[in-house]
Design a protein around this motif. Structure first.
Motif, PDB file in Angstrom:
ATOM      1  N   PHE A   1       0.880  -1.019   0.169  1.00 39.26           N
ATOM      2  CA  PHE A   1       0.106   0.020   0.005  1.00 39.26           C
ATOM      3  C   PHE A   1       0.794   1.305   0.015  1.00 39.26           C
ATOM      4  O   PHE A   1       1.891   1.052   0.350  1.00 39.26           O
ATOM      5  N   PHE A   2       0.306   2.420  -0.297  1.00 42.23           N
ATOM      6  CA  PHE A   2       0.940   3.662  -0.401  1.00 42.23           C
ATOM      7  C   PHE A   2       0.530   4.512   0.946  1.00 42.23           C
ATOM      8  O   PHE A   2      -0.574   4.612   1.215  1.00 42.23           O
ATOM      9  N   HIS A   3       1.302   5.302   1.377  1.00 39.05           N
ATOM     10  CA  HIS A   3       1.164   6.066   2.498  1.00 39.05           C
ATOM     11  C   HIS A   3       1.842   7.228   2.684  1.00 39.05           C
ATOM     12  O   HIS A   3       3.129   7.405   1.858  1.00 39.05           O
ATOM     13  N   ASP A   4       1.429   8.220   3.149  1.00 39.26           N
ATOM     14  CA  ASP A   4       2.211   9.750   3.132  1.00 39.26           C
ATOM     15  C   ASP A   4       3.192   9.667   4.119  1.00 39.26           C
ATOM     16  O   ASP A   4       3.971  10.646   3.685  1.00 39.26           O
ATOM     17  N   MET A   5       3.078   9.273   5.246  1.00 37.66           N
ATOM     18  CA  MET A   5       4.027   9.233   6.408  1.00 37.66           C
ATOM     19  C   MET A   5       4.989   7.892   6.494  1.00 37.66           C
ATOM     20  O   MET A   5       4.345   6.960   6.354  1.00 37.66           O
ATOM     21  N   PRO A   6       6.131   8.050   7.036  1.00 37.19           N
ATOM     22  CA  PRO A   6       6.709   7.072   7.482  1.00 37.19           C
ATOM     23  C   PRO A   6       6.115   5.943   8.615  1.00 37.19           C
ATOM     24  O   PRO A   6       5.430   6.749   9.517  1.00 37.19           O
ATOM     25  N   ILE A   7       6.185   4.663   8.333  1.00 34.66           N
ATOM     26  CA  ILE A   7       5.665   3.750   9.583  1.00 34.66           C
ATOM     27  C   ILE A   7       6.993   3.470  10.313  1.00 34.66           C
ATOM     28  O   ILE A   7       7.824   2.831   9.805  1.00 34.66           O
ATOM     29  N   LEU A   8       6.944   3.555  11.715  1.00 35.86           N
ATOM     30  CA  LEU A   8       7.960   3.083  12.611  1.00 35.86           C
ATOM     31  C   LEU A   8       7.990   1.817  13.075  1.00 35.86           C
ATOM     32  O   LEU A   8       8.510   1.189  13.812  1.00 35.86           O
ATOM     33  N   SER A   9       6.715   1.081  12.995  1.00 35.05           N
ATOM     34  CA  SER A   9       6.354  -0.101  13.621  1.00 35.05           C
ATOM     35  C   SER A   9       6.406  -1.311  12.472  1.00 35.05           C
ATOM     36  O   SER A   9       6.317  -1.122  11.377  1.00 35.05           O
ATOM     37  N   ARG A  10       7.083  -2.157  13.008  1.00 38.46           N
ATOM     38  CA  ARG A  10       6.845  -3.868  12.143  1.00 38.46           C
ATOM     39  C   ARG A  10       5.578  -4.375  11.744  1.00 38.46           C
ATOM     40  O   ARG A  10       5.635  -5.242  10.943  1.00 38.46           O
ATOM     41  N   GLU A  11       4.709  -4.090  12.905  1.00 39.15           N
ATOM     42  CA  GLU A  11       3.425  -4.361  12.532  1.00 39.15           C
ATOM     43  C   GLU A  11       2.296  -3.632  12.686  1.00 39.15           C
ATOM     44  O   GLU A  11       2.323  -2.687  13.398  1.00 39.15           O
ATOM     45  N   VAL A  12       1.635  -3.557  11.698  1.00 34.95           N
ATOM     46  CA  VAL A  12       0.428  -2.668  11.559  1.00 34.95           C
ATOM     47  C   VAL A  12      -1.014  -3.539  11.518  1.00 34.95           C
ATOM     48  O   VAL A  12      -1.038  -4.686  11.059  1.00 34.95           O
ATOM     49  N   ALA A  13      -2.172  -3.079  11.629  1.00 30.39           N
ATOM     50  CA  ALA A  13      -3.226  -3.729  11.387  1.00 30.39           C
ATOM     51  C   ALA A  13      -4.092  -2.810  10.191  1.00 30.39           C
ATOM     52  O   ALA A  13      -4.137  -1.580  10.256  1.00 30.39           O
ATOM     53  N   ILE A  14      -4.594  -3.589   9.331  1.00 24.29           N
ATOM     54  CA  ILE A  14      -5.649  -2.881   8.300  1.00 24.29           C
ATOM     55  C   ILE A  14      -6.627  -3.509   8.219  1.00 24.29           C
ATOM     56  O   ILE A  14      -7.083  -4.525   8.715  1.00 24.29           O
TER      57      ILE A  14
ATOM     58  N   LEU B   1       5.727   9.489  -2.055  1.00 24.32           N
ATOM     59  CA  LEU B   1       5.068   8.620  -1.276  1.00 24.32           C
ATOM     60  C   LEU B   1       5.706   7.603  -1.104  1.00 24.32           C
ATOM     61  O   LEU B   1       6.429   6.969  -1.384  1.00 24.32           O
ATOM     62  N   PHE B   2       5.266   6.944   0.197  1.00 26.59           N
ATOM     63  CA  PHE B   2       5.980   5.838   0.994  1.00 26.59           C
ATOM     64  C   PHE B   2       5.211   4.551   0.393  1.00 26.59           C
ATOM     65  O   PHE B   2       3.924   4.760   0.227  1.00 26.59           O
ATOM     66  N   GLN B   3       5.741   3.603   0.052  1.00 26.08           N
ATOM     67  CA  GLN B   3       5.119   2.201  -0.322  1.00 26.08           C
ATOM     68  C   GLN B   3       5.565   1.122   0.766  1.00 26.08           C
ATOM     69  O   GLN B   3       6.901   0.945   0.871  1.00 26.08           O
ATOM     70  N   SER B   4       4.774   0.457   1.254  1.00 30.36           N
ATOM     71  CA  SER B   4       5.171  -0.376   2.152  1.00 30.36           C
ATOM     72  C   SER B   4       4.422  -1.758   1.811  1.00 30.36           C
ATOM     73  O   SER B   4       3.193  -1.892   1.072  1.00 30.36           O
ATOM     74  N   GLY B   5       4.787  -3.059   2.331  1.00 26.36           N
ATOM     75  CA  GLY B   5       4.351  -4.187   2.122  1.00 26.36           C
ATOM     76  C   GLY B   5       4.707  -5.408   3.143  1.00 26.36           C
ATOM     77  O   GLY B   5       5.686  -5.255   3.705  1.00 26.36           O
ATOM     78  N   GLY B   6       3.861  -6.227   3.210  1.00 26.97           N
ATOM     79  CA  GLY B   6       4.211  -7.522   4.104  1.00 26.97           C
ATOM     80  C   GLY B   6       3.147  -8.577   4.028  1.00 26.97           C
ATOM     81  O   GLY B   6       2.276  -8.498   3.218  1.00 26.97           O
TER      82      GLY B   6
END
Length: 172
Positions: free
Chosen positions: A112-125, A151-156
């Motif tokens: 997913f794309f997001h505006d701000m960096p995510i500092l955690s290794r686990e998130v909930a969607i 934009l930031f793009q992260s995945g897991g």
């Protein structure tokens, strides 16, 4: 789950052969889809994933099949989803929900794309943005990058499904 049909080079395939292959593979693929989404029943409501489970996906990548770590194809998924920060120690969600843009999806994970960096290794969607009661899937983030579009793009990978009411934190 990847299904392969081998066709010798330069041999044409009739539409009848394709229809027979779809009929032969679809029931097994649907069963595998239902079995592999037992931990994540909310994924069964996503139309894009249901189409993936009922279709044959062709790939022309030069990647050898044995080198791929994915058992299911990723599919484009252009929809907004909710992201809540998740504390793995207390198993609690933050009260604040951030809207992010899903990029692609499979039965095993998401990007997913997001505006701000995510500092955690686990998130909930959550995919249930219009629902009053939401189900969340905890995602173990494996990678993140910053794009030219700023934009930031992260995945897991998906870990497990939780309900919002069972683990909602009062701090946001």
């Amino acid at each position: 789950m990847r299904d392969m049909i081998k066709v010798p080079a330069r041999e044409s395939v009739s539409s009848r052969q394709i229809e027979d292959a779809i009929r032969e593979l679809s029931p097994d693929k649907r069963t595998a889809f239902l079995q592999e989404t037992q931990k994540f029943p909310c994924l069964r409501r996503i139309p894009e994933l249901n189409k993936l489970a009922d279709s044959i996906v062709a790939s022309w990548n030069l990647e050898p099949f044995s080198l791929s770590s994915r058992r299911w194809h990723r599919i484009p998924c252009e929809r907004q989803i909710g992201l809540a920060f998740f504390d793995p120690k207390t198993k609690s969600l933050s009260a604040e929900l951030t809207i992010v843009e899903c990029r692609n999806l499979s039965i095993e994970g998401i990007s997913f794309f997001h505006d701000m960096p995510i500092l955690s290794r686990e998130v909930a969607i959550t995919f249930d943005l219009e629902q009053t009661e939401r189900e969340f899937i905890v995602v173990s983030l494996a990678w993140s990058r910053f794009s030219k579009a700023h934009l930031f793009q992260s995945g897991g990978r998906f870990l497990y499904q939780i309900g919002m009411d069972a683990s909602l934190s009062e701090t946001g």
